[in-house]
Design an enzyme around this catalytic site. Structure first.
Site, mmCIF file in Angstrom:
data_model
loop_
_atom_site.group_PDB
_atom_site.id
_atom_site.type_symbol
_atom_site.label_atom_id
_atom_site.label_comp_id
_atom_site.label_asym_id
_atom_site.label_seq_id
_atom_site.Cartn_x
_atom_site.Cartn_y
_atom_site.Cartn_z
ATOM 1 N N GLU A 149 13.795 -20.040 -59.812
ATOM 2 C CA GLU A 149 13.129 -21.270 -60.246
ATOM 3 C C GLU A 149 11.817 -21.442 -59.496
ATOM 4 O O GLU A 149 11.817 -21.672 -58.291
ATOM 5 C CB GLU A 149 14.038 -22.479 -59.995
ATOM 6 N N ARG A 209 4.869 -27.313 -58.299
ATOM 7 C CA ARG A 209 4.344 -28.164 -57.235
ATOM 8 C C ARG A 209 3.025 -27.659 -56.677
ATOM 9 O O ARG A 209 2.469 -28.275 -55.770
ATOM 10 C CB ARG A 209 5.363 -28.269 -56.095
ATOM 11 N N LYS A 222 21.582 -30.347 -63.642
ATOM 12 C CA LYS A 222 21.230 -30.243 -62.229
ATOM 13 C C LYS A 222 21.675 -31.534 -61.551
ATOM 14 O O LYS A 222 21.393 -32.628 -62.051
ATOM 15 C CB LYS A 222 19.716 -30.067 -62.093
#
Length: 211
Positions: free
Chosen positions: A39, A43, A127
């Site tokens: 993943e 950011r 998640k």
């Protein structure tokens, strides 16, 4: 039948790529260590470029995008080669965009009501974030009885010591974390050490248990 994202490996590394030149060797080290699902979080300014590079140059990796917040990001990362999507939370608009993308996705939840709402919409894999702050293993264990159809990838505050406790739960398929990517190791580009830490993480689970 295509295997579930939650069943590819016991751990999904959560990767923050600061330097684009690190993306490919970092992904290669993780894959070599037995963690193929990666993943890359959105950011940093180079995150989408990192996803594109990994998708093109590390075919053994199942690269995905994390911290997906908008339908525009969904389109952008899938076009770059992302093979799964992860969001820290969800709205109906974002959920529909992720569903329409055609790739697996894990919308984020932290409350029972959010889990029930997703089940109502036909989503069973989620998640759990932020895992430790939202109640950790005790909270997930309490959900297993009334909501056994929901499966989770807990992420947030999980390390090598706590990961086995999560993986032992019947409603946890895998965990997300970055402990196999210490900042000093990545900064030093010690990909051999990353591979070794990935091997340790991959060994946390065998046959669906942490033993």
């Amino acid at each position: 039948m295509t295997p579930s994202l939650l069943d590819l490996a016991p751990v999904i590394p959560v990767v923050v790529v600061e330097d684009l030149t690190d993306a490919v060797p970092l992904a290669q080290a993780l894959v070599a260590g037995g963690l193929p699902a990666i993943e890359v979080t959105l950011r940093t300014p180079v995150a989408v470029h990192a996803i594109r590079a990994i998708a093109a140059e590390v075919p053994e990796a199942v690269v995905g995008a994390g911290t997906v917040l908008t339908p525009a990001q969904v389109s952008e990362v899938v076009a770059a080669g992302a093979r799964f999507l992860v969001s820290p939370g969800w709205t109906d608009v974002l959920l529909e965009a992720m569903r329409a993308s055609g790739v697996p996705f894990l919308p984020g939840v932290s409350t029972t009501s959010e889990v029930v709402a997703l089940l109502e919409r036909g989503v069973r894999e989620m998640k759990f974030f932020p895992a430790e702050a939202a109640g950790g293993t005790a909270y997930l264990k309490s959900l297993a009885g009334p909501l056994p159809q929901a499966r989770f990838c807990p992420t947030g505050g999980i390390g090598a010591d706590s990961a086995p406790e999560y993986l032992a739960l019947p409603n946890v398929g895998c965990v997300g974390g970055s402990w196999m990517l210490p900042k000093d190791v990545v900064a030093g580009r010690d990909w051999g050490r990353v591979e070794a830490l990935a091997q340790e993480a991959a060994a946390l689970s065998a046959g669906g248990t942490c033993r």
